[in-house]
Design an enzyme around this catalytic site. Structure first.
Site, PDB file in Angstrom:
ATOM      1  CD  GLU A 115      13.855-112.945  30.700  1.00 12.70           C
ATOM      2  OE1 GLU A 115      13.726-112.193  29.552  1.00 12.70           O
ATOM      3  OE2 GLU A 115      12.974-112.769  31.381  1.00 12.70           O
ATOM      4  CG  HIS A 138      14.305-107.052  23.730  1.00 15.05           C
ATOM      5  ND1 HIS A 138      15.188-107.602  23.420  1.00 15.05           N
ATOM      6  CD2 HIS A 138      13.412-107.657  24.783  1.00 15.05           C
ATOM      7  CE1 HIS A 138      15.266-108.919  24.004  1.00 15.05           C
ATOM      8  NE2 HIS A 138      14.286-108.838  24.728  1.00 15.05           N
ATOM      9  NE  ARG A 149      14.781-106.476  28.115  1.00 11.89           N
ATOM     10  CZ  ARG A 149      13.702-107.127  28.271  1.00 11.89           C
ATOM     11  NH1 ARG A 149      12.298-106.477  27.952  1.00 11.89           N
ATOM     12  NH2 ARG A 149      13.460-108.126  28.633  1.00 11.89           N
ATOM     13  CG  HIS A 178      10.362-104.951  24.302  1.00  8.40           C
ATOM     14  ND1 HIS A 178       9.852-105.970  23.466  1.00  8.40           N
ATOM     15  CD2 HIS A 178      10.497-105.556  25.368  1.00  8.40           C
ATOM     16  CE1 HIS A 178       9.735-107.205  24.141  1.00  8.40           C
ATOM     17  NE2 HIS A 178       9.970-106.982  25.514  1.00  8.40           N
ATOM     18  NE  ARG A 183       9.139-104.312  30.632  1.00  6.86           N
ATOM     19  CZ  ARG A 183       9.554-105.671  30.131  1.00  6.86           C
ATOM     20  NH1 ARG A 183       9.019-106.727  30.920  1.00  6.86           N
ATOM     21  NH2 ARG A 183       9.621-105.816  28.941  1.00  6.86           N
TER      22      ARG A 183
HETATM   23  P1  FAD Z   1      -1.587-106.811  25.627  1.00  5.33           P
HETATM   24  O1  FAD Z   1      -1.403-108.104  26.141  1.00  5.33           O
HETATM   25  O2  FAD Z   1      -0.845-106.001  24.459  1.00  5.33           O
HETATM   26  O3  FAD Z   1      -3.267-106.538  25.231  1.00  5.33           O
HETATM   27  C1  FAD Z   1      -3.761-105.541  24.874  1.00  5.33           C
HETATM   28  C2  FAD Z   1      -5.237-105.682  24.502  1.00  5.33           C
HETATM   29  O4  FAD Z   1      -5.973-104.383  24.483  1.00  5.33           O
HETATM   30  C3  FAD Z   1      -5.360-106.180  23.306  1.00  5.33           C
HETATM   31  O5  FAD Z   1      -6.643-107.430  23.551  1.00  5.33           O
HETATM   32  C4  FAD Z   1      -5.871-105.408  22.367  1.00  5.33           C
HETATM   33  O6  FAD Z   1      -6.680-105.970  21.196  1.00  5.33           O
HETATM   34  C5  FAD Z   1      -6.724-104.387  23.191  1.00  5.33           C
HETATM   35  N1  FAD Z   1      -7.048-103.127  22.930  1.00  5.33           N
HETATM   36  C6  FAD Z   1      -5.989-102.079  22.456  1.00  5.33           C
HETATM   37  N2  FAD Z   1      -6.693-100.944  22.326  1.00  5.33           N
HETATM   38  C7  FAD Z   1      -7.808-101.161  22.140  1.00  5.33           C
HETATM   39  C8  FAD Z   1      -8.963-100.392  21.829  1.00  5.33           C
HETATM   40  N3  FAD Z   1      -9.151 -99.186  21.643  1.00  5.33           N
HETATM   41  N4  FAD Z   1     -10.167-101.019  21.983  1.00  5.33           N
HETATM   42  C9  FAD Z   1     -10.318-102.253  22.232  1.00  5.33           C
HETATM   43  N5  FAD Z   1      -9.286-102.837  22.748  1.00  5.33           N
HETATM   44  C10 FAD Z   1      -8.188-102.598  22.490  1.00  5.33           C
HETATM   45  N6  FAD Z   1       7.041-109.321  29.260  1.00  5.33           N
HETATM   46  C11 FAD Z   1       7.286-110.212  30.323  1.00  5.33           C
HETATM   47  O7  FAD Z   1       6.966-109.901  31.667  1.00  5.33           O
HETATM   48  N7  FAD Z   1       7.866-111.301  30.100  1.00  5.33           N
HETATM   49  C12 FAD Z   1       8.170-111.586  28.790  1.00  5.33           C
HETATM   50  O8  FAD Z   1       8.805-112.874  28.533  1.00  5.33           O
HETATM   51  C13 FAD Z   1       7.798-110.848  27.778  1.00  5.33           C
HETATM   52  N8  FAD Z   1       8.298-111.057  26.600  1.00  5.33           N
HETATM   53  C14 FAD Z   1       7.554-109.968  25.515  1.00  5.33           C
HETATM   54  C15 FAD Z   1       8.094-110.392  24.023  1.00  5.33           C
HETATM   55  C16 FAD Z   1       7.431-109.724  23.209  1.00  5.33           C
HETATM   56  C17 FAD Z   1       7.806-110.191  21.826  1.00  5.33           C
HETATM   57  C18 FAD Z   1       6.681-108.655  23.650  1.00  5.33           C
HETATM   58  C19 FAD Z   1       6.150-107.839  22.524  1.00  5.33           C
HETATM   59  C20 FAD Z   1       6.293-108.152  24.729  1.00  5.33           C
HETATM   60  C21 FAD Z   1       7.062-108.831  25.796  1.00  5.33           C
HETATM   61  N9  FAD Z   1       6.731-108.607  27.134  1.00  5.33           N
HETATM   62  C22 FAD Z   1       7.201-109.453  28.367  1.00  5.33           C
HETATM   63  C23 FAD Z   1       5.977-107.736  27.617  1.00  5.33           C
HETATM   64  C24 FAD Z   1       4.401-108.106  27.963  1.00  5.33           C
HETATM   65  O9  FAD Z   1       4.214-108.970  27.183  1.00  5.33           O
HETATM   66  C25 FAD Z   1       3.490-106.828  27.808  1.00  5.33           C
HETATM   67  O10 FAD Z   1       3.885-105.883  28.584  1.00  5.33           O
HETATM   68  C26 FAD Z   1       2.114-107.495  28.377  1.00  5.33           C
HETATM   69  O11 FAD Z   1       1.803-108.784  27.603  1.00  5.33           O
HETATM   70  C27 FAD Z   1       1.260-106.504  28.200  1.00  5.33           C
HETATM   71  O12 FAD Z   1      -0.137-106.923  28.582  1.00  5.33           O
HETATM   72  P2  FAD Z   1      -1.582-106.172  28.615  1.00  5.33           P
HETATM   73  O13 FAD Z   1      -2.592-107.022  29.112  1.00  5.33           O
HETATM   74  O14 FAD Z   1      -1.132-104.856  29.391  1.00  5.33           O
HETATM   75  O15 FAD Z   1      -1.606-105.870  27.039  1.00  5.33           O
HETATM   76  C1  SIN Z   2      12.249-111.642  26.508  1.00  6.92           C
HETATM   77  O1  SIN Z   2      12.013-112.571  26.555  1.00  6.92           O
HETATM   78  O2  SIN Z   2      13.381-111.066  26.193  1.00  6.92           O
HETATM   79  C2  SIN Z   2      11.359-110.441  26.844  1.00  6.92           C
HETATM   80  C3  SIN Z   2      11.169-110.286  28.205  1.00  6.92           C
HETATM   81  C4  SIN Z   2      10.460-109.068  28.738  1.00  6.92           C
HETATM   82  O3  SIN Z   2      10.317-108.003  27.813  1.00  6.92           O
HETATM   83  O4  SIN Z   2      10.353-108.906  29.812  1.00  6.92           O
END
Ligand code: FAD
Ligand code: SIN
Length: 564
Positions: free
Chosen positions: A117, A241, A287, A348, A383
């Site tokens: 990437e 993104h 990015r 993003h 990032r």
């Molecule tokens: P999340 O997975 O967002 O989970 C948040 C949780 O908190 C959820 O369960 C939600 O319900 C809960 N929550 C929120 N507020 C409250 C509240 N007030 N009370 C109770 N529950 C609450 N990163 C990579 O490293 N590689 C990738 O390939 C990648 N691709 C991506 C593609 C997309 C489309 C997106 C949107 C992001 C991508 N990212 C990627 C970024 C990465 O997915 C996220 O940064 C990461 O998954 C965040 O994980 P998290 O556990 O911090 O939060």
């Molecule tokens: C992507 O697959 O382009 C998202 C990867 C990331 O947000 O780290």
């Protein structure tokens, strides 16, 4: 009025069921009672949406060194080198852990297929085709289900954190006692106490009109932590993104950066490439550079989108590497095996967040923040792709180990009894005009998109600040008079986060990474290692006048903004 510890206490309360929250829960000992909350369904966060993969240096010491350099370069020198080293060095171990849980990565377990990437000098991203997040969630959830010490509750939205100082017990050392949580299935606010609370609530990209994120990315953890007295850092660095499908019906569906990693090129409407004019790495530049280049071409030519083409790789290659993206695009009438896809940038990833140490511990004893809601120092001003899931896993483990080490000492109640009042909504009524909430949602998100986007100016930021101040007063007034609801809680959080984003952007008098401002178009070497820190003043004072469960009142006159 329950006393601490509350009868319904758990050892650890984890707010959020994404990669960060689930991995922390799994890393805690089987005897620790854990409650995980999700404000929606268990899979509602960003994690299941992740596509590209998990960055991990699996190629030995040279690969580790290069991953460290790539992360710091992509972050425009701002990442904390000690943090980068620690996280990158843990990459291989995290992948091994996931393999031990049965995660079906692409390739063979001892020879994973690695994709590439933007910003990565080499192929270094472990993945499960283009649905890494979905597969990761399935793997973690299977493991959670096999652990009787872990309870998961869906449709429970945390409203605010409970701390000794916010309850007025300033003679006690400050510590986090739990959270008030609205049960969306019964419309009651419950008092949940725990010895340790982990915020794992994800990011805040929903503050922008166009985002790749799910609806729940409203920065709840950042706002709750900030209101409770945590410092928040680097909120000006909202990552856009470069390539979301330009298709209204798709609600900003992401086209993974791995498409460019596997050879995809960006084109103008007349079919010419342009990224080589912006960066020597062309489509594989970091990015921030690619998103800004697309924005600049769209403005220069007055066009609605640019195009991403990988059709020349052929159907078999595309179906093997990008089955999910291909299927989704077909639903909207785009066949990526035979035509370029129309794409635009969208908000993003939240690089800033609640400041934590190497254990994911915040400024408040007993309170941790992990995953996208935190600021660890890994990402700096931009990032590196696929470093987020890695950070979720590494800090999930770090927080769990710290809690384990603290367990004996911390499970003791505080020396003096602290009374935790139940939520009292006897002074508030049902909302009279819900339209205020929906209107303010839209206005706030448009203001950020228009005034605090990819290219900024001081005048636009001032405009945003003014609008946000007005919206904030209205939302706080509404919050003080009416019963809480999911939308109101999220809007209140979003406006706090928007305020932090704008204040931070105004405070950085240079352009660096994701913060580009025409008024200070150059990077200032003196600021290369300077984080933007928003610091609350009120940590040592009770918030009886400004914070109360009945009804909670505005409190942010009390915050000051600092840079350092
Ligand atoms: P999340 O997975 O967002 O989970 C948040 C949780 O908190 C959820 O369960 C939600 O319900 C809960 N929550 C929120 N507020 C409250 C509240 N007030 N009370 C109770 N529950 C609450 N990163 C990579 O490293 N590689 C990738 O390939 C990648 N691709 C991506 C593609 C997309 C489309 C997106 C949107 C992001 C991508 N990212 C990627 C970024 C990465 O997915 C996220 O940064 C990461 O998954 C965040 O994980 P998290 O556990 O911090 O939060
Ligand atoms: C992507 O697959 O382009 C998202 C990867 C990331 O947000 O780290």
């Amino acid at each position: 009025m329950p006393n601490y510890p509350h009868p319904s206490s758990f050892d650890v309360l984890i707010i959020g069921s994404g990669a960060a929250g689930l991995s922390a829960a799994l890393r805690l000992p089987p005897k620790t009672s854990v409650l995980i909350l999700s404000k929606s369904s268990i899979s509602a966060g960003s994690t299941p949406w992740a596509q590209g993969g998990i960055a991990a240096a699996l190629g030995g010491i040279e690969d580790i060194e290069q991953h460290i350099q790539d992360t710091i370069r992509a972050g425009n020198e701002l990442p904390d080198p000690a943090v980068v080293e620690r996280v990158v060095e843990a990459g291989a171990e995290q992948i091994d852990w996931l393999l031990s849980l049965g995660m079906p990565f692409s390739g063979e377990p001892n020879h994973l297929h690695l994709t590439r990437e933007g910003g990565h000098g080499v192929r270094r991203v472990a993945h499960a085709a283009d649905h890494t997040g979905r597969t990761l969630m399935e793997t973690l959830l299977d493991a959670v289900q096999a652990r009787p010490n872990i309870t998961v509750q869906e449709h429970q939205i945390a409203v605010d954190l409970i701390t000794t100082h916010r309850l007025g017990a300033t003679h006690e050392p400050n510590r986090c006692l739990g959270a008030y949580v609205l049960d969306l299935t019964s419309d009651t606010v419950n008092t949940l106490c725990a010895n340790h609370v982990i915020l794992a609530t994800g990011g805040a990209a929903k503050a922008y009109l166009y985002t790749t994120n799910p609806d729940g990315s409203t920065g709840d953890g950042i706002a709750m932590g900030w209101r409770a007295g945590c410092r928040v850092a680097n909120m000006e660095f909202m990552q856009f993104h470069p390539t979301c499908l330009f298709e209204p019906r798709a609600k900003s569906f992401l086209i993974s950066e791995a498409v460019r990693g596997e050879g995809g090129v960006l084109l103008l409407p007349d079919g010419t490439r342009f990224m080589q004019n912006y960066h020597p790495d062309a489509e594989l530049a970091p990015r921030d550079v690619v998103a800004r280049a697309i924005d600049s071409e769209m403005k220069r030519l007055g066009i609605d989108c640019v195009y991403l083409d990988i059709s020349f790789k052929g159907r078999a290659f595309i179906e093997e590497h990008f089955p999910m993206i291909h299927a989704r695009c077909l639903q909207y009438g785009y066949d990526m095996t035979s035509q370029p896809l129309p794409v635009v940038p969208a908000a993003h990833y939240t690089c800033g967040g609640i400041m934590v140490d190497e254990h994911g511990h915040t400024d408040i004893p007993g309170l941790y923040a992990i995953g996208e809601t935190s600021h660890t120092g890994l990402h700096g001003a931009n990032r590196l792709a696929s470093n987020s899931l890695l950070e979720c896993l590494v800090y999930g483990q770090a927080a769990a180990e710290h809690i384990k080490a603290q367990a004996v000492r911390e499970t003791q109640p505080p020396p003096h009894e602290v009374t935790v009042p139940d939520w009292d909504d006897s002074q508030v009524t049902d909302a009279d005009e819900a339209v205020i909430v929906t209107h303010n949602w839209d206005e706030l998100r448009r203001a950020l998109w228009d005034y605090v986007g990819i290219v900024r100016t001081t005048k636009r930021l001032q405009r945003a600040k003014h609008r946000i101040a007005l919206l904030r007063r209205e939302i706080q007034d509404y919050y003080a008079h009416f019963r809480v609801s999911n939308n109101l809680i999220e809007l209140r959080n979003l406006v706090d986060v928007a305020d932090l984003i704008v204040r931070s952007a105004l405070a950085r008098h240079e352009s660096r990474g994701l913060h580009y401002t025409r008024d200070f178009p150059e990077s200032d070497p003196a600021l290369a290692h300077v984080n933007t820190i928003c610091a609350p003043q009120l940590i040592e004072q009770p918030m009886d006048e400004t914070y109360s469960p009945t009804p909670p009142k505005p409190s942010h006159e009390n915050h000051k903004h600092e840079t350092r």
